[in-house]
Design a protein around this motif. Structure first.
Motif, PDB file in Angstrom:
ATOM      1  N   VAL A  29       0.842  -1.207   0.000  1.00  0.00           N
ATOM      2  CA  VAL A  29       0.000   0.000   0.000  1.00  0.00           C
ATOM      3  C   VAL A  29       0.871   1.249   0.000  1.00  0.00           C
ATOM      4  O   VAL A  29       0.582   2.235  -0.701  1.00  0.00           O
ATOM      5  CB  VAL A  29      -0.949  -0.010   1.223  1.00  0.00           C
ATOM      6  N   VAL A  30       1.957   1.236   0.777  1.00  0.00           N
ATOM      7  CA  VAL A  30       2.868   2.384   0.832  1.00  0.00           C
ATOM      8  C   VAL A  30       3.507   2.626  -0.537  1.00  0.00           C
ATOM      9  O   VAL A  30       3.655   3.777  -0.971  1.00  0.00           O
ATOM     10  CB  VAL A  30       3.956   2.167   1.897  1.00  0.00           C
ATOM     11  N   VAL A  31       3.892   1.547  -1.221  1.00  0.00           N
ATOM     12  CA  VAL A  31       4.474   1.683  -2.559  1.00  0.00           C
ATOM     13  C   VAL A  31       3.471   2.346  -3.495  1.00  0.00           C
ATOM     14  O   VAL A  31       3.834   3.231  -4.289  1.00  0.00           O
ATOM     15  CB  VAL A  31       4.909   0.311  -3.113  1.00  0.00           C
ATOM     16  N   ARG A  32       2.208   1.955  -3.414  1.00  0.00           N
ATOM     17  CA  ARG A  32       1.181   2.557  -4.268  1.00  0.00           C
ATOM     18  C   ARG A  32       1.029   4.050  -3.976  1.00  0.00           C
ATOM     19  O   ARG A  32       0.863   4.860  -4.889  1.00  0.00           O
ATOM     20  CB  ARG A  32      -0.151   1.834  -4.092  1.00  0.00           C
ATOM     21  N   ILE A  33       1.084   4.416  -2.695  1.00  0.00           N
ATOM     22  CA  ILE A  33       1.013   5.834  -2.338  1.00  0.00           C
ATOM     23  C   ILE A  33       2.224   6.571  -2.898  1.00  0.00           C
ATOM     24  O   ILE A  33       2.106   7.679  -3.433  1.00  0.00           O
ATOM     25  CB  ILE A  33       0.937   5.997  -0.812  1.00  0.00           C
ATOM     26  N   ALA A  34       3.397   5.938  -2.811  1.00  0.00           N
ATOM     27  CA  ALA A  34       4.624   6.557  -3.317  1.00  0.00           C
ATOM     28  C   ALA A  34       4.548   6.804  -4.813  1.00  0.00           C
ATOM     29  O   ALA A  34       5.063   7.813  -5.316  1.00  0.00           O
ATOM     30  CB  ALA A  34       5.822   5.665  -2.999  1.00  0.00           C
ATOM     31  N   LEU A  35       3.893   5.900  -5.526  1.00  0.00           N
ATOM     32  CA  LEU A  35       3.798   6.022  -6.981  1.00  0.00           C
ATOM     33  C   LEU A  35       2.570   6.809  -7.429  1.00  0.00           C
ATOM     34  O   LEU A  35       2.277   6.892  -8.615  1.00  0.00           O
ATOM     35  CB  LEU A  35       3.765   4.613  -7.602  1.00  0.00           C
ATOM     36  N   GLY A  36       1.846   7.364  -6.446  1.00  0.00           N
ATOM     37  CA  GLY A  36       0.692   8.187  -6.786  1.00  0.00           C
ATOM     38  C   GLY A  36      -0.536   7.392  -7.170  1.00  0.00           C
ATOM     39  O   GLY A  36      -1.443   7.928  -7.824  1.00  0.00           O
ATOM     40  N   THR A 220       2.084  12.891   4.699  1.00  0.00           N
ATOM     41  CA  THR A 220       2.979  13.995   5.029  1.00  0.00           C
ATOM     42  C   THR A 220       4.337  13.783   4.377  1.00  0.00           C
ATOM     43  O   THR A 220       4.926  14.711   3.808  1.00  0.00           O
ATOM     44  CB  THR A 220       3.141  14.115   6.558  1.00  0.00           C
ATOM     45  N   LEU A 221       4.842  12.559   4.457  1.00  0.00           N
ATOM     46  CA  LEU A 221       6.112  12.241   3.796  1.00  0.00           C
ATOM     47  C   LEU A 221       5.994  12.402   2.287  1.00  0.00           C
ATOM     48  O   LEU A 221       6.924  12.874   1.628  1.00  0.00           O
ATOM     49  CB  LEU A 221       6.533  10.808   4.131  1.00  0.00           C
ATOM     50  N   ALA A 222       4.847  12.007   1.733  1.00  0.00           N
ATOM     51  CA  ALA A 222       4.645  12.094   0.284  1.00  0.00           C
ATOM     52  C   ALA A 222       4.722  13.532  -0.208  1.00  0.00           C
ATOM     53  O   ALA A 222       5.097  13.786  -1.364  1.00  0.00           O
ATOM     54  CB  ALA A 222       3.306  11.474  -0.107  1.00  0.00           C
ATOM     55  N   ALA A 223       4.359  14.479   0.656  1.00  0.00           N
ATOM     56  CA  ALA A 223       4.354  15.891   0.266  1.00  0.00           C
ATOM     57  C   ALA A 223       5.743  16.514   0.293  1.00  0.00           C
ATOM     58  O   ALA A 223       5.937  17.639  -0.182  1.00  0.00           O
ATOM     59  CB  ALA A 223       3.422  16.683   1.183  1.00  0.00           C
ATOM     60  N   GLU A 224       6.735  15.801   0.839  1.00  0.00           N
ATOM     61  CA  GLU A 224       8.091  16.334   0.896  1.00  0.00           C
ATOM     62  C   GLU A 224       8.761  16.273  -0.476  1.00  0.00           C
ATOM     63  O   GLU A 224       8.300  15.587  -1.386  1.00  0.00           O
ATOM     64  CB  GLU A 224       8.924  15.535   1.906  1.00  0.00           C
ATOM     65  N   LEU A 230      11.319   8.653   0.049  1.00  0.00           N
ATOM     66  CA  LEU A 230      11.115   8.430   1.483  1.00  0.00           C
ATOM     67  C   LEU A 230      10.080   7.331   1.707  1.00  0.00           C
ATOM     68  O   LEU A 230      10.259   6.452   2.559  1.00  0.00           O
ATOM     69  CB  LEU A 230      10.655   9.732   2.157  1.00  0.00           C
ATOM     70  N   LEU A 231       8.998   7.369   0.926  1.00  0.00           N
ATOM     71  CA  LEU A 231       7.954   6.352   1.077  1.00  0.00           C
ATOM     72  C   LEU A 231       8.448   4.977   0.648  1.00  0.00           C
ATOM     73  O   LEU A 231       8.077   3.960   1.252  1.00  0.00           O
ATOM     74  CB  LEU A 231       6.715   6.742   0.275  1.00  0.00           C
ATOM     75  N   LEU A 232       9.271   4.933  -0.374  1.00  0.00           N
ATOM     76  CA  LEU A 232       9.815   3.643  -0.801  1.00  0.00           C
ATOM     77  C   LEU A 232      10.719   3.061   0.285  1.00  0.00           C
ATOM     78  O   LEU A 232      10.736   1.835   0.500  1.00  0.00           O
ATOM     79  CB  LEU A 232      10.573   3.794  -2.120  1.00  0.00           C
TER      80      LEU A 232
END
Length: 254
Positions: A29-36, A220-224, A230-232
């Motif tokens: 799920v985190v990887v998906r968030i990282a990739l938008g 929050t990390l994704a917005a950096e 960072l998310l990966l």
């Protein structure tokens, strides 16, 4: 745990496998968030929702829920063992967390929304309307941040090894689990630390949007500037934690 409770030990060890699977799915799920491409909340409930979409997901969630219930019972029994007070408090906290995850699994099986992030945000929104409620949100943030610090310290100091049956491991296995534990516990600790800090910010700024637990921390990390990377890294850490949890099914002292 008493040796008479072999059935509970077996269920608890199976629970560690399920707990590990939840963290592996959370890493996905985190990887998906990282990739938008987020498809679920960035927390354990989102991982279970993702699991439910697979062909045998419902059956696996049933197994995970049973295992989590066994892990919770194990921790409840640990409270009554001759241990230091803070260890009993930790066991009570773990029992509550396992039951909370299990209840999220039950809600997924019943076809109901299991968004813990939404639940936390809605609760915070109601609480922030009063001074006492605002203090409760602030206290929750301190507790979550404290849990994060504890996890990170356990990872950095390798304290997790004291709970493992190290004598039953080969040198290579011990080295591998040590690396997985270091990365997994430290990463999870940082994520919870950020989530706790955001709860505190929510209380100070009257902003319930920040009281979404791990989901808010990840976004929050994704917005950096280097949010994707960072998310990966976070995903890699939770992958390590998931693999470590699955190994605990064999090597954990129970």
């Amino acid at each position: 745990m008493s040796t008479d409770n072999t059935w509970l030990e077996k269920l608890t060890r199976a629970g560690f496998i399920g707990y590990g699977i939840v963290h592996l799915l959370f890493a996905y799920v985190v990887v998906r968030i990282a990739l938008g491409r987020p498809a679920a909340d960035g927390d354990q409930s989102g991982a279970m929702q993702k699991l439910a979409e697979s062909p045998f997901g419902a059956a696996l969630i049933v197994v995970i829920v049973i295992g989590l219930a066994a892990m919770a019972l194990w921790q409840v029994l640990e409270i009554f063992e001759p241990r230091r007070p803070w260890e009993r408090v930790a066991s009570a906290g773990r029992a509550a967390f396992y039951l909370y995850l299990g209840w999220n699994g039950v809600k997924v099986l019943r076809g109901k929304p299991a968004s813990s992030a939404d639940t936390q945000q809605n609760a915070a929104e109601g609480l922030l309307g009063s001074d006492l409620g605002r203090f409760a949100v602030l206290a929750a943030g301190v507790v979550v941040a404290g849990i994060g610090v504890g996890l990170a310290v356990a990872g950095l100091t390798k304290r997790f090894e004291r709970h493992l049956r190290v004598s039953r491991m080969s040198r290579a296995t011990r080295d591998l689990l040590r690396r997985l534990g270091e990365v997994g516990f430290t990463t999870k600790g940082i994520a919870y630390g950020i989530a706790g800090a955001l709860f505190i910010v929510a209380a100070v700024q009257y902003d319930p949007d920040k009281a979404r637990g791990l989901d808010a921390a990840l976004r929050t990390l994704a917005a950096e500037t280097y949010g994707t990377w960072l998310l990966l890294l976070v995903a890699l850490g939770f992958l390590a934690y998931g693999l470590f949890s699955m190994a605990e099914a064999r090597y954990r002292k129970i």
